[in-house]
Scaffold this motif. Sequence first.
Motif: not given
Length: 89
Positions: A1-7, A17-23, A44-52
Amino acid sequence: MLRSRRGPTAKAGHDVRLHQTGVKHFHHPVVGDLHRDYEAMELPAQPGLTLIAFTASAGSPDEDAIRLLSLWAATHAPVQGVGTASRRN
């Protein structure tokens, strides 16, 4: 799971809201090296879940490789060790 850099403490008092992009770089034993653009979005509707979402540029060698892999998978029985691609950063 990706996390916010601010912790995690940054989330306590704010609507972060986490929003990261890359390769991401993968190596698949059938089609070789793959490079996928990705976008990670916290749900936002499911805290702790991230869609990649992973994509390949239209007409790129990576798009060709994923098409070849889908054709290969449709015509071959599963092979031990081919079920998952190894990830390289």
